[in-house]
Design a protein around this motif. Sequence first.
Motif, PDB file in Angstrom:
ATOM      1  N   GLU A  35      -3.088  52.307  47.022  1.00 50.50           N
ATOM      2  CA  GLU A  35      -2.707  51.564  48.232  1.00 50.50           C
ATOM      3  C   GLU A  35      -1.479  52.174  48.896  1.00 50.50           C
ATOM      4  O   GLU A  35      -1.433  52.326  50.117  1.00 50.50           O
ATOM      5  CB  GLU A  35      -2.389  50.109  47.890  1.00 50.50           C
ATOM      6  N   ILE A  36      -0.493  52.524  48.092  1.00 49.18           N
ATOM      7  CA  ILE A  36       0.738  53.120  48.627  1.00 49.18           C
ATOM      8  C   ILE A  36       0.428  54.461  49.284  1.00 49.18           C
ATOM      9  O   ILE A  36       0.903  54.749  50.385  1.00 49.18           O
ATOM     10  CB  ILE A  36       1.787  53.285  47.511  1.00 49.18           C
ATOM     11  N   LEU A  37      -0.386  55.271  48.619  1.00 49.14           N
ATOM     12  CA  LEU A  37      -0.736  56.584  49.164  1.00 49.14           C
ATOM     13  C   LEU A  37      -1.464  56.459  50.497  1.00 49.14           C
ATOM     14  O   LEU A  37      -1.220  57.234  51.425  1.00 49.14           O
ATOM     15  CB  LEU A  37      -1.577  57.365  48.156  1.00 49.14           C
ATOM     16  N   LEU A  38      -2.343  55.476  50.596  1.00 46.24           N
ATOM     17  CA  LEU A  38      -3.045  55.228  51.866  1.00 46.24           C
ATOM     18  C   LEU A  38      -2.077  54.710  52.926  1.00 46.24           C
ATOM     19  O   LEU A  38      -2.094  55.186  54.072  1.00 46.24           O
ATOM     20  CB  LEU A  38      -4.183  54.220  51.666  1.00 46.24           C
ATOM     21  N   VAL A  60      -2.742  65.694  42.767  1.00 45.00           N
ATOM     22  CA  VAL A  60      -1.911  66.898  42.862  1.00 45.00           C
ATOM     23  C   VAL A  60      -2.727  68.123  42.484  1.00 45.00           C
ATOM     24  O   VAL A  60      -2.696  69.143  43.177  1.00 45.00           O
ATOM     25  CB  VAL A  60      -0.642  66.771  41.984  1.00 45.00           C
ATOM     26  N   GLU A  61      -3.477  68.037  41.392  1.00 41.42           N
ATOM     27  CA  GLU A  61      -4.273  69.184  40.942  1.00 41.42           C
ATOM     28  C   GLU A  61      -5.357  69.564  41.940  1.00 41.42           C
ATOM     29  O   GLU A  61      -5.708  70.734  42.055  1.00 41.42           O
ATOM     30  CB  GLU A  61      -4.868  68.901  39.565  1.00 41.42           C
ATOM     31  N   LEU A  62      -5.891  68.566  42.654  1.00 42.44           N
ATOM     32  CA  LEU A  62      -6.908  68.851  43.668  1.00 42.44           C
ATOM     33  C   LEU A  62      -6.288  69.352  44.969  1.00 42.44           C
ATOM     34  O   LEU A  62      -7.011  69.706  45.901  1.00 42.44           O
ATOM     35  CB  LEU A  62      -7.755  67.598  43.943  1.00 42.44           C
ATOM     36  N   GLY A  63      -4.970  69.352  45.051  1.00 44.26           N
ATOM     37  CA  GLY A  63      -4.293  69.835  46.255  1.00 44.26           C
ATOM     38  C   GLY A  63      -4.277  68.823  47.389  1.00 44.26           C
ATOM     39  O   GLY A  63      -3.998  69.177  48.530  1.00 44.26           O
ATOM     40  N   MET A  64      -4.568  67.571  47.096  1.00 45.02           N
ATOM     41  CA  MET A  64      -4.595  66.526  48.118  1.00 45.02           C
ATOM     42  C   MET A  64      -3.226  65.883  48.304  1.00 45.02           C
ATOM     43  O   MET A  64      -3.014  65.144  49.262  1.00 45.02           O
ATOM     44  CB  MET A  64      -5.604  65.445  47.730  1.00 45.02           C
ATOM     45  N   LEU A  65      -2.303  66.157  47.382  1.00 42.29           N
ATOM     46  CA  LEU A  65      -1.007  65.503  47.365  1.00 42.29           C
ATOM     47  C   LEU A  65       0.019  66.482  46.795  1.00 42.29           C
ATOM     48  O   LEU A  65      -0.297  67.237  45.877  1.00 42.29           O
ATOM     49  CB  LEU A  65      -1.112  64.280  46.435  1.00 42.29           C
ATOM     50  N   VAL A 113      -2.865  60.362  51.777  1.00 48.97           N
ATOM     51  CA  VAL A 113      -4.259  60.701  51.525  1.00 48.97           C
ATOM     52  C   VAL A 113      -5.154  59.851  52.425  1.00 48.97           C
ATOM     53  O   VAL A 113      -4.746  58.799  52.909  1.00 48.97           O
ATOM     54  CB  VAL A 113      -4.673  60.467  50.040  1.00 48.97           C
ATOM     55  N   THR A 114      -6.377  60.299  52.601  1.00 49.34           N
ATOM     56  CA  THR A 114      -7.373  59.521  53.329  1.00 49.34           C
ATOM     57  C   THR A 114      -8.171  58.696  52.322  1.00 49.34           C
ATOM     58  O   THR A 114      -8.131  58.963  51.112  1.00 49.34           O
ATOM     59  CB  THR A 114      -8.339  60.444  54.089  1.00 49.34           C
TER      60      THR A 114
END
Length: 164
Positions: free
Chosen positions: A6-9, A38-43, A14-15
């Motif tokens: 929720e916080i990230l959104l 982080v590992e997926l490069g999204m954050l 992130v989307t």
Amino acid sequence: MKHLGEILLDEGYVTAADLGLALTEQAERGESLGRVLVELGMLTEAQLVSALAQQVGMNFVELSDYPVDRTAVSLVAAAVCRRHTVLPIGIENGSLILAMADPGNVVAVDDVRTLAHMPVKPVVAVHADLLAAIERYCRADEEMDDLASAFEESVAAAPENDLS
């Protein structure tokens, strides 16, 4: 307490689609959501730490942008900063602002409070940034101490010039 997703959104880090993909990946890997993102490069690591700090009601500092107060740094020995991976970065309302990667480390907070003789307010920072800042600010203080000691030794060792 809000969930990390929720916080990230809410922060726009992130989307919803990215979060859904990461949640699926998390279930397969058995790792934490933040680590998967982080590992997926999204954050970025900083975004993750900022969101985690927000989740527990703490402030986050980006040390590369923060105006570190050298007076605050000087209140705690470099060895203590390195041992606990902490860095005093300012003084606010009579409290020492202490950047930490692990704000749950009560031993570090107690040690710093005792050394600084003042209340401590922990803030969260990225571990790698904290290590770099400790090296930058504590090394400069140690070099100044070394220069002062060397100067004092050279003055003490120099023969007195008696012009009489």
